[in-house]
Design a protein around this motif. Structure first.
Motif, short mmCIF file in Angstrom:
data_model
loop_
_atom_site.label_atom_id
_atom_site.label_comp_id
_atom_site.label_asym_id
_atom_site.label_seq_id
_atom_site.Cartn_x
_atom_site.Cartn_y
_atom_site.Cartn_z
N THR B 120 0.84 -1.20 0.00
CA THR B 120 0.00 0.00 0.00
C THR B 120 0.88 1.25 0.00
O THR B 120 0.64 2.21 -0.74
N GLN B 121 1.92 1.18 0.83
CA GLN B 121 2.87 2.29 0.92
C GLN B 121 3.59 2.50 -0.42
O GLN B 121 3.70 3.63 -0.90
N ALA B 143 1.57 2.83 11.54
CA ALA B 143 2.58 3.70 10.91
C ALA B 143 2.02 4.35 9.65
O ALA B 143 2.29 5.53 9.38
N LEU B 144 1.21 3.61 8.89
CA LEU B 144 0.62 4.16 7.67
C LEU B 144 -0.30 5.35 7.98
O LEU B 144 -0.62 6.14 7.11
N ARG B 145 -0.78 5.39 9.21
CA ARG B 145 -1.69 6.47 9.62
C ARG B 145 -0.94 7.54 10.42
O ARG B 145 -1.53 8.53 10.83
N SER B 159 -7.54 0.94 12.72
CA SER B 159 -6.13 0.64 12.94
C SER B 159 -5.95 -0.28 14.14
O SER B 159 -6.88 -0.49 14.92
N ARG B 160 -4.74 -0.79 14.30
CA ARG B 160 -4.43 -1.61 15.48
C ARG B 160 -4.68 -0.81 16.75
O ARG B 160 -5.21 -1.33 17.73
N ALA B 161 -4.31 0.47 16.75
CA ALA B 161 -4.48 1.30 17.95
C ALA B 161 -5.97 1.42 18.30
O ALA B 161 -6.34 1.36 19.48
N MET B 162 -6.83 1.56 17.29
CA MET B 162 -8.27 1.66 17.56
C MET B 162 -8.79 0.36 18.16
O MET B 162 -9.60 0.35 19.09
N PRO B 390 -4.23 15.42 18.67
CA PRO B 390 -2.98 15.84 19.32
C PRO B 390 -1.90 14.76 19.36
O PRO B 390 -0.72 15.07 19.46
N GLU B 391 -2.31 13.49 19.29
CA GLU B 391 -1.34 12.40 19.38
C GLU B 391 -0.76 12.02 18.02
O GLU B 391 0.26 11.34 17.94
N SER B 392 -1.46 12.42 16.96
CA SER B 392 -1.07 11.98 15.63
C SER B 392 0.30 12.55 15.23
O SER B 392 0.61 13.71 15.50
N THR B 393 1.10 11.72 14.58
CA THR B 393 2.38 12.22 14.06
C THR B 393 2.33 12.34 12.54
O THR B 393 3.36 12.47 11.88
N CYS B 394 1.11 12.26 12.01
CA CYS B 394 0.96 12.38 10.56
C CYS B 394 1.13 13.83 10.12
O CYS B 394 0.54 14.73 10.69
N LYS B 395 1.97 14.01 9.12
CA LYS B 395 2.09 15.34 8.53
C LYS B 395 1.79 15.21 7.05
O LYS B 395 2.50 14.55 6.31
#
Lengths: 321, 398
Positions: B120-121, B143-145, B159-162, B390-395
């Motif tokens: 996908t990446q 990581a993809l998110r 996601s796994r986190a969800m 606030p936790e997301s590291t997606c840019k």
């Protein structure tokens, strides 16, 4: 306590004195039965077997016959409203749930949810005369009092389809909020009220333009938004007030039909689904699916005055004068 | 009466914007607007059978996509739109990037992708993908998110986190505060364990013991001896297992040294879709799917279904097939996707993840739906699951 009892007694007397004797019929989805209730005496008169998974119910304009969608038998049964005996069957198509009668009482329009169809039935000849393709998962259906329109709501297509009763064909569509459930026309046929189960809204559509003129969002204090699932909707003859059953929010919303403001939320039984007026429109009956009862709302005082146990999973309701 | 009319007019004016958005062309519009969608997947190697109960399904996702395109077209017949789905299933030894570059080409602005996280990446980073919108219908990769997010990808499955957060909320409600974390040997298991550790921390749960499963995957041997020995650890409330491929997790229940419930990838699991799900119209969905596919709906089917329904919903509401118009609508507040979960689904603007309730299901019983009652959020309770803004590291600039 004493005072309350006296009050209740007075109220009951007043009601029984003023009201015509009417009979309320309630389909019991899980009991495969029809409950017959004397609402004024708050009494379950009897329960009769009706067939597998009864849901939608309507009464003929002359009050002689009941029509009951018996979903798991893929038919709509015609029941004599006096003897409660089956007198015939209508070819409803698969899994009938909701349906609507025309004002003359000779046409019945059924939503066939799994087939994305509306079936038109000629009641006198007990024949399906047309199947109309509609959107995915058609549910709510209503005929305008002037008999010009049949409107069908598709839950997954998120549309109401305007079917011309003369041509038996769709002539227009209106996109609405997600999962439209139930429909109700005003008595003057000028407005169509549509509930959206998922958005928790009521949309008022102007029949002439078939456009939404107002969206009412329900918001009940102390109830999370996902529990507010508007279903059944009725509007009184004078177009003063409309009432919307809010499903698992266990409430009926009272809406001012002129300003569209929500006047109040009345607490009824659990998972309130369908609504019906008394013939004189002084009372409103609600089916409460998971508390296995019906509630009586006195419309003069705008208060819930009674609840009556009827059986398992009360679904549809019809009233005979 | 006059007053009634004028107030009606006022109402009409104040809701003009709504009307404009909702106004649609009359039925039977002659000129059809075409929306073309590609579906990209690769054949899977048949894994060694772990259980005779689970038949290998090679077309996960495809019937879901098909059902959604049919639903879109049922709607489209009333709006003058036609949705066209073209499937590209790359053979086992084929090259997915080549197929994407050559076969999919420019005529498909919307691509539903049912591939591994890695592929996908790769696809998302191809120059040809930059002008497209990809709908990831299969991955659960965090990581993809986050650090590997791309602004041309939307993620349909949780996601796994969800999933881990959904389980943690339930365990917190049950006061199963002390966890025994059991992790499989695969990289995916390590990632899910990571998500579980994060969830434990977020909800104040304690991982009292952590072990990696290194025994055999043979049921007879494992079931009889290994599990009892393996689970002789300090006291805990619940065994939390991370075994995404299902290589040993099924053997744990009823065989632990102490009588403890099993939760995670086996036992009570968090999922986007499940055969036991019947509420909110889901039973109709289950029936329609089964009739068409001849099997139960799998998560990837649900992912592909939602992807194409999202495109349909955006195209219907905007009356457009333009990618920028649709993308804007998909990320707008107005977008509300019906996913048979009792609440409208929408995309998180910070990482493209579809917000949604998760089903907590035992094999034959739906136990709970997360977010669990009482877990509150200032915007939407759905954002108590997974990486909040606030936790997301997606840019997105990447």
């Amino acid at each position: 306590m004493m005072k309350k009892n006296i009050l209740a007694l007075l109220l009951t007397t007043a009601l029984s004195g003023g009201a015509q004797a009417e009979t309320v019929f309630v389909t019991l989805e899980k009991d495969n039965a029809l409950a017959v209730v004397d609402p004024i005496a708050a009494q379950l008169i009897k329960t009769v077997d009706i067939g597998s998974r009864p849901r939608g119910i309507a009464i003929s304009p002359d009050h002689k016959f009941l029509y009951v969608a018996v979903s798991d038998e893929n038919t709509i049964k015609i029941i004599d409203a006096e003897t409660l005996k089956e007198v015939g069957k209508l070819p409803s198509g698969d899994d009938p749930e909701t349906f609507a009668l025309n004002p003359a009482g000779d046409r019945l329009y059924v939503s066939n949810e799994d087939d994305s169809l509306v079936t038109v039935i000629d009641i006198n000849n007990k024949k399906a005369i047309k199947q109309i393709k509609v959107g995915v998962e058609p549910e709510g259906i209503a005929v305008s009092p002037d008999n010009q329109w049949v409107v069908s709501a598709s839950e997954t297509t998120n549309m109401v389809h305007w079917i011309d009763t003369k041509a038996n064909a769709i002539v227009d569509n209106t996109l609405v909020d997600p999962r439209p459930r139930a429909l109700g026309f005003t008595a003057d046929s000028q407005q169509l009220w549509v509930t959206s189960e998922m958005a928790g809204t009521l949309m008022i559509i102007d029949v002439k333009t078939r456009q939404i003129i107002k969206t009412v969002k329900f918001d009940v204090q102390g109830v999370t938004a996902d529990k507010i699932q508007p279903v059944g909707v009725v509007i009184d003859k004078e177009r003063k007030r409309g009432y919307v059953a809010l499903g698992p929010a266990n409430r009926v919303a009272v809406i001012n039909a002129e300003t569209f403001a929500v006047e109040k939320y009345l607490l009824v039984g659990q998972r309130v689904w369908n609504l019906a007026f008394s013939p004189d429109q002084k009372r409103l009956y609600t089916t409460n699916g998971t508390s296995n009862d019906i509630s009586l709302i006195d419309l003069d005082s705008q208060a819930v005055t009674k609840s009556m146990g009827v059986g398992t999973y009360p679904w549809g309701v019809a009233v005979k004068p | 009466m006059m007053q009634g009319i004028s107030s009606l007019t006022q109402l009409a004016i104040s809701f003009l914007s709504v009307i404009q958005l909702l106004a649609i062309t009359p039925t039977y519009a002659d000129a059809k607007q075409i929306i073309t969608i590609a579906y990209l997947s690769q054949e899977l190697k048949i894994p060694p059978p772990l259980s005779n109960l689970d038949v290998f399904i090679k077309d996960k996702g495809v019937p879901g996509a098909q059902l959604a395109i049919d639903d879109n077209n049922t709607t489209g017949q009333f709006t003058g739109q036609q949705f066209v789905l073209k499937k590209f299933i790359v053979p086992l030894d084929g090259n997915v990037a080549d197929t994407f570059n050559k076969a999919i080409g420019e005529q498909y602005p919307y691509v539903v992708v049912n591939l591994s996280a890695e592929l996908t990446q790769t696809i998302a980073d191809l120059p040809a993908a930059k002008t497209k919108l990809l709908f990831d219908a299969a991955t659960v990769d965090d990581a993809l998110r986050n650090e590997n997010c791309r602004n041309n990808v939307l993620h349909l499955l949780p996601s796994r986190a969800m999933r881990a957060d959904a389980l943690a909320q339930y365990m917190m409600k049950k006061r199963w505060n002390k966890w025994f974390l059991v992790i499989g040997a695969n990289e995916e298991d390590r990632l899910f364990a990571e998500a579980l550790r994060r969830a434990a921390k977020r909800f104040g749960m304690k991982i009292v013991e952590e072990k990696t499963w290194e025994h055999t995957y043979d049921a007879r041997r494992t079931a009889q001896s290994d599990v009892a020995v393996f689970t002789q650890v300090d006291d805990y409330d619940v065994l939390v297992v991370a075994d995404e491929q299902g290589q040993f997790g099924e053997y744990l229940e009823y065989r632990t040294w102490n009588a403890r419930p099993v939760i995670g990838t086996q036992g009570l699991a968090a999922t986007a879709w499940h055969p036991t799900h019947e509420q909110w119209g889901a039973v109709q969905m289950q029936n329609r799917f089964k009739e068409q596919a001849g099997r139960w709906m799998e998560e990837q089917d649900y992912g592909a279904y939602l992807a194409i329904r999202a495109i349909g919903e955006a195209a219907t509401r905007t009356q457009s097939n333009d990618i920028n118009t649709l993308k804007n609508y998909l990320f707008s507040e107005a977008f509300a996707l019906q996913g048979y979960k009792g609440t409208p689904l929408s995309f998180r603007p910070w990482d493209g993840q579809l917000r949604q309730p998760l089903l907590l299901a035992a094999p034959r019983s739906l136990v709970a739906v997360a977010p669990i009652d009482g877990f509150l959020h200032p915007k939407t309770e759905l954002d108590t699951l997974g990486f909040d803004q606030p936790e997301s590291t997606c840019k997105w600039s990447k």
